[in-house]
Write a protein that holds these residues in place. Structure first.
Motif, mmCIF file in Angstrom:
data_model
loop_
_atom_site.group_PDB
_atom_site.id
_atom_site.type_symbol
_atom_site.label_atom_id
_atom_site.label_comp_id
_atom_site.label_asym_id
_atom_site.label_seq_id
_atom_site.Cartn_x
_atom_site.Cartn_y
_atom_site.Cartn_z
ATOM 1 N N LEU A 41 65.990 41.538 40.087
ATOM 2 C CA LEU A 41 67.415 41.235 39.963
ATOM 3 C C LEU A 41 67.761 41.159 38.483
ATOM 4 O O LEU A 41 67.315 40.256 37.776
ATOM 5 C CB LEU A 41 67.742 39.915 40.668
ATOM 6 N N SER A 42 68.565 42.102 38.019
ATOM 7 C CA SER A 42 68.872 42.195 36.591
ATOM 8 C C SER A 42 70.115 41.381 36.243
ATOM 9 O O SER A 42 71.043 41.242 37.043
ATOM 10 C CB SER A 42 69.087 43.660 36.210
ATOM 11 N N PHE A 99 59.904 34.636 39.375
ATOM 12 C CA PHE A 99 59.697 34.669 37.932
ATOM 13 C C PHE A 99 60.952 35.182 37.221
ATOM 14 O O PHE A 99 61.574 36.153 37.657
ATOM 15 C CB PHE A 99 58.511 35.558 37.583
ATOM 16 N N ASP A 100 61.288 34.540 36.112
ATOM 17 C CA ASP A 100 62.404 34.963 35.261
ATOM 18 C C ASP A 100 61.814 35.609 34.014
ATOM 19 O O ASP A 100 61.135 34.948 33.219
ATOM 20 C CB ASP A 100 63.276 33.769 34.889
ATOM 21 N N ARG A 120 62.231 38.266 39.214
ATOM 22 C CA ARG A 120 61.335 39.116 39.993
ATOM 23 C C ARG A 120 60.564 38.286 41.021
ATOM 24 O O ARG A 120 60.126 37.170 40.727
ATOM 25 C CB ARG A 120 60.347 39.836 39.081
ATOM 26 N N PHE A 121 60.387 38.854 42.183
ATOM 27 C CA PHE A 121 59.560 38.221 43.207
ATOM 28 C C PHE A 121 59.182 39.262 44.246
ATOM 29 O O PHE A 121 59.804 40.325 44.349
ATOM 30 C CB PHE A 121 60.276 37.032 43.864
ATOM 31 N N THR A 122 58.140 38.959 45.013
ATOM 32 C CA THR A 122 57.665 39.837 46.076
ATOM 33 C C THR A 122 57.726 39.088 47.396
ATOM 34 O O THR A 122 57.189 37.982 47.520
ATOM 35 C CB THR A 122 56.233 40.311 45.800
ATOM 36 N N MET A 123 58.363 39.688 48.374
ATOM 37 C CA MET A 123 58.478 39.055 49.680
ATOM 38 C C MET A 123 57.104 38.979 50.347
ATOM 39 O O MET A 123 56.320 39.927 50.271
ATOM 40 C CB MET A 123 59.440 39.839 50.566
ATOM 41 N N PRO A 124 56.785 37.865 51.030
ATOM 42 C CA PRO A 124 55.455 37.695 51.631
ATOM 43 C C PRO A 124 55.336 38.345 53.015
ATOM 44 O O PRO A 124 56.330 38.561 53.711
ATOM 45 C CB PRO A 124 55.342 36.170 51.742
ATOM 46 N N VAL A 130 68.015 31.428 44.198
ATOM 47 C CA VAL A 130 67.268 32.509 44.832
ATOM 48 C C VAL A 130 66.522 31.974 46.057
ATOM 49 O O VAL A 130 65.810 30.973 45.992
ATOM 50 C CB VAL A 130 66.272 33.147 43.850
ATOM 51 N N LYS A 131 66.687 32.651 47.158
ATOM 52 C CA LYS A 131 65.998 32.280 48.395
ATOM 53 C C LYS A 131 65.675 33.558 49.144
ATOM 54 O O LYS A 131 66.518 34.442 49.283
ATOM 55 C CB LYS A 131 66.880 31.370 49.247
ATOM 56 N N GLY A 132 64.423 33.666 49.621
ATOM 57 C CA GLY A 132 64.032 34.868 50.336
ATOM 58 C C GLY A 132 63.060 34.566 51.450
ATOM 59 O O GLY A 132 62.323 33.565 51.402
ATOM 60 N N GLN A 133 63.036 35.438 52.451
ATOM 61 C CA GLN A 133 62.120 35.234 53.564
ATOM 62 C C GLN A 133 61.845 36.553 54.269
ATOM 63 O O GLN A 133 62.654 37.483 54.232
ATOM 64 C CB GLN A 133 62.680 34.219 54.551
ATOM 65 N N THR A 134 60.677 36.605 54.894
ATOM 66 C CA THR A 134 60.274 37.742 55.717
ATOM 67 C C THR A 134 60.201 37.273 57.167
ATOM 68 O O THR A 134 59.641 36.220 57.456
ATOM 69 C CB THR A 134 58.909 38.279 55.276
#
Length: 642
Positions: free
Chosen positions: A88-89, A126-127, A138-142, A102-106
């Motif tokens: 995300l820029s 991470f910023d 930056r992040f990677t979905m689990p 920021v919130k994310g889920q798989t």
């Protein structure tokens, strides 16, 4: 019948997703069974993943602008798992922007058909500082696999009001639903610019606050395109003005503040911040070493340009404001694009030329929007000279180009000339003399010592690119692009160049090489490929195209191939005469062949005379290249005499 029913069910599902997202908005974490049932994108079956929904709600206030994003993606194939890597820029310079929330889920289905949710941990977000201006979250979905649904949401907090973030309805994968809503107080006024036929057709009026497009195709990578973003469905917003209170009156009545400037005002404000051109005494001393006083104006122009391009190396940075002074730029022998070309303007002015700086935009960054006077559109400064009724743009950032050849990236239709008191737009015309002539002779007349003679002559962009490649990569790499070196015993020392350093003249090369093998003496028939595999490649293989075709400048190439046979051999078959012409004489390919005794001569010529073609013209262009590739792929058949 079974497949028709499945297709109809998929369409019904997509329409239901779109309907729900438009009316209520897809809620974070609320995933339907129909979304898990989706196995492919019905209108793009090879897609590795699909965006089920991408939405943004924008809230404006006088203190901050907040963008609330929510993205949901379905993974359809193994290749789509890369969609789990999120970047995300944001613009971090002077704390203009930041990203929060920021919130994310798989979400996966287990063996029992139950939903299992894997959330991204905060310590895995991470910023990162990308450069001096931009940052990325930056992040990677689990736990992502084929069939997974990933979703994330975040908020971009911005203090930049001049324009809102551009909204793209398309992405690198297909998008079922894309929606933007802007909650704008009455006190703000933004101009809205729509790109793309679909959004313009659906929203002909500009007084909307919400826009939604569905079933959007993915953005395809295509050759010969400067910047595909010019053709993607999108919305752009520029601040026209806002209301505030007039504190000088007792009633503090509202007044409108106009934020729209003019290009004349922009030129004045920009020029007042540049002090580079005032060093006339310094320029006068430099000219004493550059000129001898016997030159005509064209010779002066060339000498001054050659001095700058050969004495100052571009450091690779694009800046529209010079940061160093002229003496420092020359002492350090390096500078930004603007420092180099402002130095050129300074010297040309002192030499008596009508010369001004010109603001331009690199074509890989997209087209200039002349209707909107924004300094942020520009990343390039060129020198502009008017001489004997001719208008010439110059860019001295490369040691490989003559004065009348600007960078290919500079060929973006228009530049804004900063003539004091009377700035104006000037059209950028590409140099029309861009030729490459290649002569290859395969001489088998002495069967014990067959040789290949190669002659090359180039000018324009062909010569500039060759000079660059010869310097930076080497002659072997350069030769590989022209010729199949496997046929010869290649020795670098055999290459002889003319005008390799003199960029103002045609580049010439000649070499004589030993052929690795003589003609096959065991086979009755020998099949010879005339052209390099690279020259046979058709860049337009896809049946359709999304974008315009960009060539940027007209060009022509000619090949003459000679084959000289020894006694005991004769030509059985070879390519015959062929002519292919694009409508309007925008392109042409010809092949002519002639046999004289034991010598076969085949001459081909190829030319493109247009700088671009609309996507509607793509079919004709594709067929043109298809026929040309087929013709050039024809073999020469040599028969061994009994």
């Amino acid at each position: 019948m079974k497949y028709i029913k499945q297709f109809l069910l998929l369409i019904i599902f997509i329409l239901s997703v779109v309907s729900n997202s438009n009316a209520k908005g897809i809620k974070f974490g609320k995933v339907s069974k129909d979304e898990f049932a989706l196995k492919e994108c019905p209108y793009e079956k090879d897609a590795s993943a699909v965006i089920l929904s991408r939405t943004c709600s924008v809230d404006l206030s006088y203190s901050i602008i907040r963008y609330f994003y929510h993205v949901r993606i379905k993974i359809l194939k193994e290749e789509g798992i890369d969609q789990a890597n999120i970047k995300l820029s944001y613009y971090r310079n002077n704390n203009i922007e930041n990203i929060s929330g920021v919130k994310g889920q798989t979400i996966n289905l287990n063996e029992l058909g139950k939903q299992e949710v894997s959330e991204i941990a905060n310590n895995l977000i991470f910023d990162v500082d990308v450069d001096e201006n931009y940052g990325e979250v930056r992040f990677t979905m689990p736990d992502v696999k084929v069939g997974s649904i990933i979703e994330y949401k975040y908020t971009t907090n911005s203090h930049f009001y001049s324009y809102l973030d551009t909204w793209y309805f398309q992405d690198e994968i297909p998008t079922l639903n894309s929606s933007l809503k802007v909650n704008m107080p009455e006190s703000f006024r933004y101009n809205i610019v729509m790109f793309g036929s679909q959004v313009q057709a659906k929203y002909p009026e500009s007084n909307n606050s919400q826009w939604t497009l569905t079933n959007m195709p993915s953005i395809k990578e295509e050759s010969h395109i400067n910047n595909y973003h010019d053709f993607v469905e999108q919305l752009r917003f520029q601040l026209a003005g806002y209301f505030t209170r007039d504190e000088s009156t007792l009633s503090a009545s509202p007044i409108f503040v106009n934020s729209m400037t003019t290009y004349e005002e922009l030129a004045k404000e920009y020029s007042e911040k540049v002090n580079f051109l005032g060093r006339t005494n310094f320029a006068k001393k430099q000219l004493e070493t550059i000129l001898d006083g016997n030159e005509n104006n064209w010779e002066k122009l060339q000498k001054i340009y050659d001095f700058v391009r050969s004495h100052v190396k571009w450091n690779g940075k694009y800046r529209i404001y010079p940061e160093n002074s002229p003496p420092n730029v020359l002492d350090e022998k390096a500078g930004t694009n603007s420092e180099i070309n402002y130095l050129l303007v300074l010297l040309l002015r002192e030499a008596g030329f009508d010369c001004n700086p010109a603001l331009a935009r690199s074509n890989n960054r997209g087209l200039i929007q002349k209707a909107y006077p924004l300094l942020s559109q520009f990343d390039q400064v060129l020198a502009f000279v008017e001489l004997y009724g001719k208008r010439i743009f110059l860019n001295a950032t490369s040691p490989y180009r003559p004065f009348d050849l600007i960078a290919e990236k500079d060929l973006n239709y228009y530049a804004f000339v900063l003539k004091k008191g009377n700035p104006f737009w000037a059209k950028i015309e590409p140099n029309e003399k861009n030729h490459q002539d290649v002569l290859i002779t395969y001489d088998y007349s002495n069967s014990e010592n067959p040789v290949c003679k190669l002659r090359v002559r180039e000018n324009g962009y062909f010569a500039a690119e060759s000079r660059k490649e010869l310097t930076e990569v080497g002659s072997e790499s350069w030769m590989t692009n022209l010729f199949d070196l496997e046929k010869c015993d290649f020795q670098k020392d055999s290459l002889h160049f003319t005008n390799e350093e003199n960029v103002n003249l045609s580049l010439k090369m000649e070499c004589d090489l030993k052929l690795e093998n003589s003609l096959d003496q065991e086979s009755d028939y020998i099949y010879v490929n005339l052209f390099n595999k690279k020259d046979l490649k058709n860049p337009f293989l896809k049946e359709s195209r999304q974008y315009r075709v960009d060539y940027n400048y007209p060009r022509s190439r000619s090949y003459m191939v000679k084959i000289i046979l020894p006694e005991g051999y004769q030509f059985e078959d070879f390519p015959k005469r062929k002519k292919i012409i694009l409508s309007g004489e925008t392109g042409k390919y010809t092949l002519n062949s002639q046999i004289t005794g034991k010598e076969l001569c085949i001459r081909t010529s190829f030319s493109i005379n247009a700088t671009s073609f609309s996507k509607e013209y793509y079919g004709d262009l594709r067929e043109f290249y298809s026929q040309m590739s087929k013709t050039m792929g024809s073999k020469v058949v040599i028969k061994r005499s009994n």
